[in-house]
Design a protein around this motif. Sequence first.
Motif, PDB file in Angstrom:
ATOM      1  N   GLY A   1       0.228  21.040  36.060  1.00 35.12           N
ATOM      2  CA  GLY A   1      -1.228  21.107  35.918  1.00 35.12           C
ATOM      3  C   GLY A   1      -1.706  19.971  35.038  1.00 35.12           C
ATOM      4  O   GLY A   1      -0.925  19.104  34.644  1.00 35.12           O
ATOM      5  N   ARG A   2      -3.002  20.001  34.763  1.00 36.23           N
ATOM      6  CA  ARG A   2      -3.582  18.919  33.960  1.00 36.23           C
ATOM      7  C   ARG A   2      -3.540  19.265  32.477  1.00 36.23           C
ATOM      8  O   ARG A   2      -3.421  20.437  32.114  1.00 36.23           O
ATOM      9  N   VAL A   3      -3.691  18.238  31.653  1.00 32.41           N
ATOM     10  CA  VAL A   3      -3.842  18.473  30.214  1.00 32.41           C
ATOM     11  C   VAL A   3      -5.183  19.174  30.032  1.00 32.41           C
ATOM     12  O   VAL A   3      -6.202  18.705  30.547  1.00 32.41           O
ATOM     13  N   SER A   4      -5.180  20.305  29.351  1.00 30.61           N
ATOM     14  CA  SER A   4      -6.429  21.059  29.219  1.00 30.61           C
ATOM     15  C   SER A   4      -6.458  21.812  27.898  1.00 30.61           C
ATOM     16  O   SER A   4      -5.414  22.023  27.261  1.00 30.61           O
ATOM     17  N   VAL A   5      -7.655  22.227  27.529  1.00 32.39           N
ATOM     18  CA  VAL A   5      -7.795  22.979  26.279  1.00 32.39           C
ATOM     19  C   VAL A   5      -7.152  24.361  26.418  1.00 32.39           C
ATOM     20  O   VAL A   5      -6.643  24.921  25.449  1.00 32.39           O
ATOM     21  N   GLU A   6      -7.125  24.897  27.659  1.00 30.79           N
ATOM     22  CA  GLU A   6      -6.429  26.177  27.884  1.00 30.79           C
ATOM     23  C   GLU A   6      -4.972  26.053  27.447  1.00 30.79           C
ATOM     24  O   GLU A   6      -4.402  26.948  26.832  1.00 30.79           O
ATOM     25  N   LEU A   7      -4.393  24.897  27.778  1.00 31.77           N
ATOM     26  CA  LEU A   7      -2.996  24.631  27.412  1.00 31.77           C
ATOM     27  C   LEU A   7      -2.850  24.550  25.890  1.00 31.77           C
ATOM     28  O   LEU A   7      -1.911  25.110  25.308  1.00 31.77           O
ATOM     29  N   PHE A   8      -3.805  23.866  25.240  1.00 27.64           N
ATOM     30  CA  PHE A   8      -3.751  23.764  23.773  1.00 27.64           C
ATOM     31  C   PHE A   8      -3.800  25.166  23.162  1.00 27.64           C
ATOM     32  O   PHE A   8      -3.096  25.462  22.210  1.00 27.64           O
ATOM     33  N   LYS A   9      -4.667  26.018  23.736  1.00 28.66           N
ATOM     34  CA  LYS A   9      -4.815  27.369  23.174  1.00 28.66           C
ATOM     35  C   LYS A   9      -3.499  28.132  23.259  1.00 28.66           C
ATOM     36  O   LYS A   9      -3.176  28.936  22.400  1.00 28.66           O
ATOM     37  N   GLN A  10      -2.742  27.856  24.346  1.00 23.44           N
ATOM     38  CA  GLN A  10      -1.449  28.551  24.505  1.00 23.44           C
ATOM     39  C   GLN A  10      -0.385  27.990  23.567  1.00 23.44           C
ATOM     40  O   GLN A  10       0.474  28.706  23.086  1.00 23.44           O
ATOM     41  N   MET A  11      -0.454  26.671  23.306  1.00 16.38           N
ATOM     42  CA  MET A  11       0.666  26.043  22.595  1.00 16.38           C
ATOM     43  C   MET A  11       0.423  25.795  21.108  1.00 16.38           C
ATOM     44  O   MET A  11       1.354  25.857  20.314  1.00 16.38           O
ATOM     45  N   LEU A  12      -0.823  25.482  20.732  1.00 14.49           N
ATOM     46  CA  LEU A  12      -1.077  25.141  19.332  1.00 14.49           C
ATOM     47  C   LEU A  12      -1.330  26.408  18.521  1.00 14.49           C
ATOM     48  O   LEU A  12      -1.970  27.336  19.021  1.00 14.49           O
ATOM     49  N   PRO A  13      -0.874  26.437  17.278  1.00 13.25           N
ATOM     50  CA  PRO A  13      -1.111  27.628  16.457  1.00 13.25           C
ATOM     51  C   PRO A  13      -2.585  27.834  16.101  1.00 13.25           C
ATOM     52  O   PRO A  13      -2.995  28.950  15.787  1.00 13.25           O
ATOM     53  N   SER A  14      -3.392  26.771  16.125  1.00 14.05           N
ATOM     54  CA  SER A  14      -4.824  26.899  15.828  1.00 14.05           C
ATOM     55  C   SER A  14      -5.535  25.666  16.378  1.00 14.05           C
ATOM     56  O   SER A  14      -4.895  24.791  16.969  1.00 14.05           O
ATOM     57  N   ASN A  15      -6.851  25.588  16.140  1.00 19.00           N
ATOM     58  CA  ASN A  15      -7.577  24.383  16.585  1.00 19.00           C
ATOM     59  C   ASN A  15      -7.762  23.400  15.429  1.00 19.00           C
ATOM     60  O   ASN A  15      -8.506  22.439  15.538  1.00 19.00           O
ATOM     61  N   ASN A  16      -7.065  23.654  14.312  1.00 16.44           N
ATOM     62  CA  ASN A  16      -7.269  22.833  13.122  1.00 16.44           C
ATOM     63  C   ASN A  16      -6.427  21.545  13.160  1.00 16.44           C
ATOM     64  O   ASN A  16      -5.468  21.391  12.401  1.00 16.44           O
ATOM     65  N   TYR A  17      -6.762  20.675  14.078  1.00 18.19           N
ATOM     66  CA  TYR A  17      -6.073  19.393  14.241  1.00 18.19           C
ATOM     67  C   TYR A  17      -7.125  18.314  14.430  1.00 18.19           C
ATOM     68  O   TYR A  17      -8.271  18.607  14.786  1.00 18.19           O
ATOM     69  N   GLN A  18      -6.682  17.061  14.250  1.00 17.56           N
ATOM     70  CA  GLN A  18      -7.538  15.972  14.708  1.00 17.56           C
ATOM     71  C   GLN A  18      -7.051  15.611  16.112  1.00 17.56           C
ATOM     72  O   GLN A  18      -5.845  15.461  16.333  1.00 17.56           O
ATOM     73  N   PHE A  19      -7.984  15.519  17.057  1.00 21.29           N
ATOM     74  CA  PHE A  19      -7.638  15.239  18.453  1.00 21.29           C
ATOM     75  C   PHE A  19      -8.008  13.789  18.766  1.00 21.29           C
ATOM     76  O   PHE A  19      -9.160  13.390  18.571  1.00 21.29           O
ATOM     77  N   LEU A  20      -7.024  13.006  19.242  1.00 15.07           N
ATOM     78  CA  LEU A  20      -7.294  11.605  19.600  1.00 15.07           C
ATOM     79  C   LEU A  20      -6.904  11.420  21.056  1.00 15.07           C
ATOM     80  O   LEU A  20      -5.764  11.745  21.432  1.00 15.07           O
ATOM     81  N   MET A  21      -7.828  10.939  21.871  1.00 15.55           N
ATOM     82  CA  MET A  21      -7.521  10.926  23.304  1.00 15.55           C
ATOM     83  C   MET A  21      -8.020   9.692  24.028  1.00 15.55           C
ATOM     84  O   MET A  21      -8.980   9.035  23.602  1.00 15.55           O
ATOM     85  N   CYS A  22      -7.325   9.405  25.123  1.00 16.51           N
ATOM     86  CA  CYS A  22      -7.736   8.324  26.009  1.00 16.51           C
ATOM     87  C   CYS A  22      -7.249   8.679  27.411  1.00 16.51           C
ATOM     88  O   CYS A  22      -6.086   9.058  27.593  1.00 16.51           O
ATOM     89  N   GLY A  23      -8.150   8.582  28.375  1.00 14.05           N
ATOM     90  CA  GLY A  23      -7.750   8.930  29.738  1.00 14.05           C
ATOM     91  C   GLY A  23      -8.894   8.690  30.687  1.00 14.05           C
ATOM     92  O   GLY A  23      -9.947   8.176  30.294  1.00 14.05           O
ATOM     93  N   PRO A  24      -8.712   9.086  31.948  1.00  9.43           N
ATOM     94  CA  PRO A  24      -9.789   8.885  32.915  1.00  9.43           C
ATOM     95  C   PRO A  24     -11.027   9.697  32.532  1.00  9.43           C
ATOM     96  O   PRO A  24     -10.892  10.797  31.961  1.00  9.43           O
ATOM     97  N   PRO A  25     -12.228   9.160  32.832  1.00 10.31           N
ATOM     98  CA  PRO A  25     -13.461   9.826  32.387  1.00 10.31           C
ATOM     99  C   PRO A  25     -13.546  11.320  32.726  1.00 10.31           C
ATOM    100  O   PRO A  25     -13.914  12.110  31.846  1.00 10.31           O
ATOM    101  N   PRO A  26     -13.183  11.774  33.946  1.00  7.18           N
ATOM    102  CA  PRO A  26     -13.334  13.217  34.211  1.00  7.18           C
ATOM    103  C   PRO A  26     -12.475  14.068  33.271  1.00  7.18           C
ATOM    104  O   PRO A  26     -12.914  15.107  32.783  1.00  7.18           O
TER     105      PRO A  26
END
Length: 424
Positions: free
Chosen positions: A272-297
């Motif tokens: 599947g795609r990289v998604s926030v649903e995935l972060f919710k399953q894998m990360l212990p919390s949302n308390n991170y700095q998120f740095l990203m680069c990818g296609p606009p959609p």
Amino acid sequence: MAFLAQSSWILGVFVMLGLMTSTLLFVIDSFRRSRNEREIHELETQRMRIAVQKAREKHEQSISKSLSWSGNRKFEVVRREIESPDEQICSFYLEAHDHRPIPGFEPGQFLTFELKVPGETSTVTRCYSLSDASDEKLYRVSIKRVPAPRDFPEAAPGVSSNFFHDNVDVGHILDVRAPSGKFFLDTTSDRPIVLIGGGVGITPVLSMLNTVTAMGGNREVWFFYGTIDSNSHAMREHLETVKASHSNVKVVVCYSRPLETDQEGVDYDVNGRVSVELFKQMLPSNNYQFLMCGPPPMMETVIEDLENWGVPDADILRESFGPASGRKAPVMQVNENAEGPEITFKRAGKTVNWDPAFESIVKFAEANGCDIPYACLAGNCGTCLTTLIDGKVSYGDNQPDYDAEEGTFLACSCVPDGAIYIDV
Ligand SMILES: Cc1cc2nc3c(=O)[nH]c(=O)nc-3n(C[C@H](O)[C@H](O)[C@H](O)COP(=O)(O)OP(=O)(O)OC[C@H]3O[C@@H](n4cnc5c(N)ncnc54)[C@H](O)[C@@H]3O)c2cc1C
Ligand code: FES
């Protein structure tokens, strides 16, 4: 008498016991105190060491930044390396042609190239992110070959990327502008981070990953890389080595359309795609700095979902590679009846009325035969920096990353705010 002797003997025993107990307590207390002092001392030493290390890094950075240059500098390609099985991404290693030291850079920054491409009438300017950690001698960029858009297959394929793949070999000399860009990782912080790379957008976040691992330490890093399948899987061996050798780094590879032969858990981690649903399953919390680069959609969806997840805007840092297609869309027709504010091109000696159908001054100038050079069309690189002799411009929602000095503006990202007089 005997009773008295017995009582004083018992008293003596008690006194002795009391003395022994207080001596024992004193010894234990001294031991505890010296252990505490030792621990405090160790902590202090560690803190000092970190402070010294940070100060040293800052110093080294300031020294190496003083090695920066303005305008173009010649670099020689000293190595080329194909980075994905489909051979669509290739890395180019660059060494200064004058062999003098090169400045360091912040992980996430990019180089701007001015290319002389056979068949092109003017210089082709393009930006490419530095894809490795800073090095004293070498810069590395990793470039994806850009084909014609799917909905316009007869268009010419990407000029610069195909030129790099087909013509830039070891020994080739290139004109390069110094590293720049405001999308970078704060290497002086220990804050846990989530790095997200989609497709060739892996390049700036890979530089961040490599910088963190090269610095050592225990900074928590989650690295999410989204690609199509094992054919397009870039830098695979390197990512597997990092994953196996750094317990503080978690690498998660997502395939959006795995091949039948691709195996979950072997070739990739998530179907599947990289998604926030995935972060919710894998990360212990949302308390991170998120740095990203990818296609606009991908970026749009992830950013919106991160905001909905409660991640503050300040913790969402992003890089855009600019409009990947349509860059060369036919120049729009000038509307002779436009009634917008007057734009006067000083050097061209021309005054025309602004047409709000244009998205930026750069495109309007092009349509009027007054070319302003551009590269990223996204306010990142500064190629379209133009002198504003008089008047005002407005960036609206396109606030650029690049700092335009007083009296200048980025023509790719703004429209006139009233009549303007510009040095074009
Ligand atoms: C800050 C920054 C960092 C970047 N980092 C990287 C990186 O690390 N790696 C990387 O690979 N890229 C990176 N890029 C993207 C890179 O700068 C180029 O945009 C990319 O390589 C495409 O350039 P090109 O010259 O090959 O394509 P262009 O010639 O600009 O063409 C772009 C597209 O337009 C199509 N086209 C051509 N003619 C027409 C027409 N008439 N109508 C419609 N479409 C047409 C082409 O077929 C192609 O699909 C970065 C961009 C920025 C701004
Ligand atoms: S073209 Fe890059 S900032 Fe305008």
